[in-house]
Design an enzyme around this catalytic site. Structure first.
Site, short mmCIF file in Angstrom:
data_model
loop_
_atom_site.label_atom_id
_atom_site.label_comp_id
_atom_site.label_asym_id
_atom_site.label_seq_id
_atom_site.Cartn_x
_atom_site.Cartn_y
_atom_site.Cartn_z
N ASP A 32 3.19 -0.28 2.38
CA ASP A 32 2.44 -1.38 1.99
C ASP A 32 1.36 -1.87 2.97
OD1 ASP A 32 1.75 -3.78 0.20
OD2 ASP A 32 3.32 -4.82 1.42
N LYS A 45 3.94 1.91 -7.75
CA LYS A 45 3.79 2.60 -6.55
C LYS A 45 4.78 4.01 -6.45
CE LYS A 45 2.29 -1.50 -3.67
NZ LYS A 45 2.51 -2.28 -2.40
N ASP A 70 7.56 -5.16 1.31
CA ASP A 70 8.07 -6.43 1.56
C ASP A 70 8.31 -7.38 0.09
OD1 ASP A 70 5.26 -6.99 1.13
OD2 ASP A 70 5.78 -8.79 1.54
#
Length: 290
Positions: free
Chosen positions: A8, A213, A236
Site C-alpha cells: 500500500d 486489492k 495499514d
C-alpha cells in the site's frame, strides 16, 4: 520463498510527509535485484501513485483505485473494473443529499465539483493526522494536485457520467463528522454490487464489488506464474484487508488501525520508521536492514 511483494502507499510506503524514505527505496530496489516482483496496491489514481514512485526512481506495476485499474510496469492498462454508470449516478445522488464532500475517480482522471472545498477538506483532514506539519505547507501540496492535473474540476458530475468513454473507478467521501460518514455508509449499504471500505478515519471509498486489492493482486500474481502463498503484502487500513487476508506473508504496519493489527499477526514498525523497508529486509535477509 517470497516471489512477489505488494505494498500500500498512504500510511504504509509513504511517511507522514508523503515521501518514500531512503531505506524504503533501497529495500524495494534490493528486492527487485533479487528477481522479486514488486507491485503497488493503492487507493490512489495511477497518476498520483506513479508521480511519487518516479521521483524516487521506482518503476513497477501499479494496482490503482483499490483494484479498479491495473497497469503493468510500462504504464499500460491491463485490467479495469468500474462502477456501472447508473449505479454511479445513484451513489452520487444519495451522497449529495447528505451534503457530504466527494471526489470521483475515473479512467480519464479524478474529479471534484468544488475546488475550494476540495482543498480545505483535505488540508483539514491531513493536518489533523499530521499536526506537526504546518497547514500552509499542506495547502501548497494539495494545490499542487490541481496544477499537475491529478484532480480536475467539473460543474456537475453528470458531465462525467454522460461520457460513454469514461469509466467510473471509485467514489471517495471525506468528512471529519463521523456521524455523517456513518449515515453515508448506511445509505449505501442497500445498494448491490459495490464494496464500501476506508483508507482513513475520515473517508469512505466506494468501488465495484470486484474492484478490491485482494482480487486484483490475485489476478496479478497469477499472470506472473506466482502463487498467493509466495506473496507478501503490507498495509495499514481497511482497504488493504482483502489482500492481507489472502497472501502467504501478510504484514500490518505499526501504525495500522487496531482492527487490522488484530487480524494480521505479523507487524512491522510505523510508516515514519521505515516500516516497509524493514519488513522487506526482514523477510529477505532475516534482518530489519541489509
Amino acid at each position: 520463498m517470497i516471489k512477489c511483494i505488494a505494498s500500500d502507499m498512504d500510511g504504509t510506503l509513504l511517511n507522514s510527509r508523503q515521501e518514500i524514505s531512503e531505506l524504503n527505496r533501497e529495500a524495494i530496489l534490493f528486492a527487485k535485484e533479487q528477481g522479486i516482483e514488486f507491485v503497488i496496491a493503492t487507493g490512489r489514481s495511477y497518476d498520483e501513485a506513479n508521480g511519487v514512485l518516479e521521483s524516487s526512481g521506482i518503476n513497477c506495476p501499479i494496482i490503482a483505485a483499490n483494484g479498479a485499474e491495473i497497469r503493468n510496469i510500462q504504464g499500460e492498462i491491463v485490467g479495469t473494473m468500474g462502477i456501472g454508470r447508473e449505479h454511479a449516478a445513484t451513489i452520487i445522488n444519495l451522497l449529495s443529499k447528505l451534503d457530504i464532500y466527494l471526489e470521483v475517480y475515473t479512467s480519464k482522471g479524478k474529479y471534484t465539483e468544488d475546488y475550494e472545498k476540495s482543498i480545505s477538506v483535505i488540508v483539514d483532514i491531513f493536518h489533523t493526522a499530521n499536526p506537526e506539519i504546518p497547514a500552509e505547507e499542506i495547502r501548497s501540496t494539495i494545490k499542487d494536485r490541481f496544477v499537475k492535473g491529478f484532480i480536475q474540476t467539473v460543474n456537475d458530475y453528470g458531465e462525467i457520467l454522460s461520457d460513454p468513454d469514461c469509466v467510473v473507478y471509485k467514489i471517495i467521501v471525506f468528512s471529519k463528522d463521523h456521524e455523517q460518514l456513518t449515515m453515508a455508509n448506511a445509505s449505501l449499504k442497500a445498494l448491490k454490487e459495490i464494496k464500501i471500505t476506508s483508507s482513513g478515519h475520515n473517508n469512505l471509498e466506494i468501488n465495484h464489488i470486484n474492484a478490491q486489492k485482494g482480487i486484483a493482486l490475485e489476478n496479478f500474481v497469477k499472470s506472473k506464474g506466482i502463487t498467493l502463498k509466495e506473496t507478501m503484502a503490507i498495509g495499514d487500513n481497511f482497504n488493504d484487508l482483502s489482500m492481507l487476508k489472502i497472501v502467504g506473508h501478510p504484514v500490518a504496519m505499526g501504525n495500522a488501525v487496531p482492527e487490522i493489527k488484530k487480524v494480521i499477526a505479523n507487524h512491522t514498525v510505523k510508516n515514519d520508521e521505515d516500516g516497509v523497508g524493514k519488513a522487506i529486509y526482514q523477510v529477505l535477509t532475516g534482518q530489519p536492514t541489509k
